[in-house]
Design a protein around this motif. Structure first.
Motif, short mmCIF file in Angstrom:
data_model
loop_
_atom_site.label_atom_id
_atom_site.label_comp_id
_atom_site.label_asym_id
_atom_site.label_seq_id
_atom_site.Cartn_x
_atom_site.Cartn_y
_atom_site.Cartn_z
N VAL A 155 0.93 -1.34 0.03
CA VAL A 155 0.20 0.00 0.04
C VAL A 155 0.99 1.18 -0.08
CG1 VAL A 155 -1.60 1.36 1.42
CG2 VAL A 155 -1.76 -1.22 1.16
N GLY A 156 0.28 2.35 -0.70
CA GLY A 156 1.04 3.75 -0.74
C GLY A 156 2.10 3.97 -1.73
N ALA A 157 2.50 5.26 -1.81
CA ALA A 157 3.39 5.71 -2.54
C ALA A 157 4.91 5.55 -1.94
CB ALA A 157 2.99 6.92 -3.06
N THR A 158 5.80 5.61 -2.81
CA THR A 158 7.30 5.51 -2.73
C THR A 158 7.58 6.92 -1.83
OG1 THR A 158 8.02 4.30 -4.46
CG2 THR A 158 9.60 5.51 -3.32
N ARG A 181 18.65 11.05 -5.05
CA ARG A 181 19.10 10.06 -6.35
C ARG A 181 19.63 8.79 -5.87
NH1 ARG A 181 23.07 8.25 -9.20
NH2 ARG A 181 24.69 9.07 -7.77
N GLN A 182 20.46 8.76 -5.01
CA GLN A 182 21.10 7.52 -4.53
C GLN A 182 19.86 6.65 -3.93
OE1 GLN A 182 24.28 8.32 -1.99
NE2 GLN A 182 25.64 9.26 -3.71
N ARG A 183 19.00 7.12 -3.26
CA ARG A 183 18.08 6.32 -2.73
C ARG A 183 16.99 5.87 -3.50
NH1 ARG A 183 16.67 10.01 3.02
NH2 ARG A 183 18.57 9.66 3.87
N ARG A 184 16.79 6.72 -4.79
CA ARG A 184 15.95 6.08 -5.77
C ARG A 184 16.44 5.03 -6.23
NH1 ARG A 184 14.80 11.79 -6.78
NH2 ARG A 184 16.38 11.81 -8.26
N GLU A 185 17.70 5.04 -6.61
CA GLU A 185 18.52 3.95 -7.40
C GLU A 185 18.49 2.83 -6.70
OE1 GLU A 185 22.42 5.45 -8.49
OE2 GLU A 185 21.63 6.41 -10.32
N ARG A 186 18.64 2.99 -5.29
CA ARG A 186 18.89 1.73 -4.26
C ARG A 186 17.39 1.30 -4.04
NH1 ARG A 186 22.87 3.48 0.11
NH2 ARG A 186 22.47 1.22 0.78
N LYS A 187 16.46 2.03 -4.64
CA LYS A 187 14.95 1.80 -3.97
C LYS A 187 14.93 1.82 -2.40
CE LYS A 187 12.85 -0.84 -7.28
NZ LYS A 187 12.04 -2.37 -7.69
N LEU A 188 15.57 2.77 -1.62
CA LEU A 188 15.60 3.04 -0.39
C LEU A 188 14.25 4.00 -0.04
CD1 LEU A 188 19.08 3.54 0.51
CD2 LEU A 188 18.06 1.75 1.11
N GLU A 189 13.45 3.25 0.96
CA GLU A 189 12.21 4.08 1.59
C GLU A 189 12.25 3.92 2.96
OE1 GLU A 189 8.61 3.49 -0.09
OE2 GLU A 189 9.35 2.54 -1.85
N GLY A 190 11.72 4.98 3.62
CA GLY A 190 11.66 5.20 4.92
C GLY A 190 9.97 5.15 5.34
N LEU A 191 9.53 5.50 6.58
CA LEU A 191 8.32 5.80 6.97
C LEU A 191 7.56 4.43 6.99
CD1 LEU A 191 7.36 9.03 5.03
CD2 LEU A 191 8.70 8.75 7.19
N GLY A 192 6.16 4.46 6.82
CA GLY A 192 5.30 3.34 7.11
C GLY A 192 5.74 2.04 6.16
N ARG A 193 6.01 2.45 5.01
CA ARG A 193 6.68 1.49 3.88
C ARG A 193 7.51 0.63 4.25
NH1 ARG A 193 4.47 1.11 -1.43
NH2 ARG A 193 6.39 1.26 -2.21
N ALA A 194 8.44 1.38 4.78
CA ALA A 194 9.84 0.67 5.29
C ALA A 194 9.70 -0.34 6.37
CB ALA A 194 10.87 1.82 5.92
N MET A 195 8.62 0.13 7.44
CA MET A 195 8.35 -0.93 8.40
C MET A 195 7.66 -2.23 7.82
SD MET A 195 6.10 -0.02 11.76
CE MET A 195 7.47 0.59 12.89
N VAL A 196 6.76 -2.03 6.85
CA VAL A 196 6.04 -3.08 6.09
C VAL A 196 7.00 -3.96 5.39
CG1 VAL A 196 4.22 -3.43 4.58
CG2 VAL A 196 3.56 -2.02 6.22
N GLY A 197 7.67 -3.22 4.63
CA GLY A 197 8.50 -3.98 3.72
C GLY A 197 9.59 -4.88 4.52
#
Length: 563
Positions: A155-158, A181-197
């Motif tokens: 669920v949710g957006a990047t 840019r580096q975070r996008r390339e490495r598909k790094l996310e934070g917040l709620g989606r990071a917890m779920v992931g």
């Protein structure tokens, strides 16, 4: 239907928010065969839309940062806010298990929590409160490259940011372009989606793969205990058998009938996932569960945006920073201020639910956030950057009188309120509602002025003026079946319903009406998901042993007779 035909598990978990994922993961690590089922087509529930912050007193990250805290202080803080609504045994289980949970996440799961520096408790001046923070933890950035095939099913957006980098966490909300840019390339996310992931990765590593599109419809009973679940929808099986069932299906904020029957005041346009429609509550009621905390929710003010979901629902945004910034006030239809606008969002529920027995109406709904042009120039807001212009959909007028006429506010009341407010700002203190007195009040305001009152106090004096309608809403509901400290659901006589557990917003909220600090929803969800999943695995194992012994006893008896 045989167990083999229906599908058979030691533990079945319903729901894939924080509580469900943790329950599934700890049960699997305990050796249970776990079935994880999600009503929606995507994983993560409202957790994935959230900031992913968890409020946990006396946590090890705070100790590492030199923050003085203790379980006793955490319990004292909750008790000071309880108003008799928090069951002491649940408060103790929450506070005393929190540090253990963080250590378990560190050592046994891909989810790593970090401190959000300085984030104050929501009532930091109360006994045991922390004005300088220390109890709000957020996920480290997590790479969605670790979720092949699942990265697009959450669920949710990047959102490639930490809470600490956003305005609500003390940051600017702007990343260095190279870092972004580096975070996008490495598909790094934070917040709620990071917890779920991260939690999902842990489940997958233990052989637990969510089944989506599977709406739990009713519980299956056998010899007085819960023994399975029936489903509807094309995504899952018709029925599964289980040694234990954990309900973690979220609240009931998207069911108008349940909202009408249980919540204490107006609530509309919830910002969470629409799958939170009370399925778990109904199943618990089917089992004869005792209910608790049903009138409460995680209250929050929202604004409706001029967009529309594909399913026709309104798009809403939480109003957090905008109402905290200087040069803004909230007024009702009489043009009167009615609360500390910078107070935490959950506490504002009480202000929105104020009832006038003479008018027989809620006096502070509708209400508006009113601000001036200097606010727009300095801070932007509602999606607009500083410097303006304000978003086109926001009502504006060259004078307060014309603004009042356009939106339906009493003009004389508004004019008098603004005069009063501007005088208070000059004195440097809001003696009417105490805005700016708490260390929390200015946290989401003007960071150049924090921690002074000027972080949230400022005059309204620069035309044109703007008004945005504010709606009383909720992040989720807090009511559900009463449970033991290990998530075992209790019946109306107070006895455990064998085989049935609940956690997260599907259980009676363990902190009552209290929102302790940032992450006050997810902290208890993680803790009681952990406790429920662990106990469910133990219960399923005991049941398996009893069944095995019963089968062996039957075989031995049959053999003896044949002799």
């Amino acid at each position: 239907m045989t167990d083999q035909d229906a599908g058979s598990y030691d533990v079945v978990v319903l729901g894939t928010g924080a509580a469900g994922l943790v329950a599934a993961l700890v049960a699997a690590q305990s050796g249970a065969r776990v079935g994880l089922f999600e009503k929606g087509d995507l994983v993560g529930g409202t957790t994935a839309l959230s900031s992913g912050v968890a409020w946990i007193p006396a946590n090890p990250r705070a100790a590492e940062a030199g923050v003085a805290d203790s379980e006793e202080q955490g319990l004292g803080y909750l008790d000071s806010l309880s108003h008799g609504r928090i069951l002491p045994e649940l408060a103790e289980a929450f506070v005393r298990t929190g540090p253990e949970l963080v250590e378990w996440l560190d050592s046994s799961t891909p989810l790593k929590l970090r401190l959000v520096p300085g984030f104050p408790d929501y009532h930091p001046e109360n006994p045991g409160g922390k004005p300088g923070g220390g109890r709000s933890l957020e996920p480290e950035l997590f790479s969605f490259d670790r979720l092949p095939g699942w990265d697009v099913r959450i669920v949710g957006a990047t959102r490639p940011m930490l809470v600490a980098e956003t305005p609500i966490g003390g940051g600017t909300g702007v990343l260095d372009p190279e870092v972004a840019r580096q975070r996008r390339e490495r598909k790094l996310e934070g917040l709620g989606r990071a917890m779920v992931g991260a939690l999902l990765r842990g489940c997958l590593d233990h052989g637990v793969s969510p089944v989506v599109g599977a709406r739990s419809r009713e519980l299956v009973f056998e010899r007085g205990r819960v023994s399975g679940v029936r489903f509807e929808g094309a995504g899952g099986p018709a029925e599964v058998r289980a040694g234990a069932v954990v309900i973690a299906t979220g609240g009931f904020e998207f069911d108008p009938a349940l909202v009408r029957d249980f919540l204490r005041g107006p609530m509309s346009m919830p910002p969470g996932v629409p799958t939170n429609s009370g399925d778990g509550l109904r199943m618990a009621m089917q089992a004869g569960a005792m209910l608790g905390n049903m009138s409460e929710a995680w209250w929050v003010p929202v604004v409706e945006l001029p967009d529309e979901h594909p399913d026709g629902r309104p798009v809403v945004s939480l109003v957090l920073r905008e109402r905290t910034l200087p040069r803004s006030i909230m007024v009702n239809s009489r043009g009167l201020r009615f609360t500390n606008e910078a107070a935490n969002y959950n506490a504002l529920g009480g202000a929105f639910h104020q009832f006038d027995p003479t008018r027989f109406d809620y006096v502070n709904q509708p209400c508006w956030l009113v601000f001036d042009h200097e606010y727009v120039r300095r801070y932007g807001g509602f999606g607009a950057p500083p410097g303006g212009p304000a978003a086109d959909w926001i009502v504006r007028a060259p004078s307060l009188a014309e603004l009042a006429e356009r939106v339906g506010i009493d003009a004389e009341g508004l004019a008098g309120t603004v005069r009063r407010w501007n005088r208070l700002v000059v004195t440097g203190r809001d003696v009417d509602f105490g805005r700016g007195d708490s260390a929390y009040d200015g946290w989401c305001g003007d960071r150049d002025e924090y921690p002074e009152r000027a972080a949230t106090l400022g005059p309204l004096e620069a035309a044109p003026y703007y008004a945005v309608p504010i709606v009383a809403s909720a992040l989720g509901t807090k009511g559900g079946p009463r449970t033991t400290v290990d998530g075992e659901v209790l019946d109306v006589r107070g006895a455990v319903i064998p085989g049935l557990f609940a956690a997260g917003n599907a259980m009676a909220g363990p902190t009552g009406m209290v929102y302790g600090g940032a992450g006050g929803t997810l902290g208890p969800a993680l803790v009681f998901g952990y406790r429920a999943g662990r106990r469910a695995a133990e219960e399923a194992a005991r049941r398996s042993v009893r069944r095995h012994e019963s089968v062996e006893g039957t075989w031995e008896s049959s053999t003896a007779k044949s002799r």
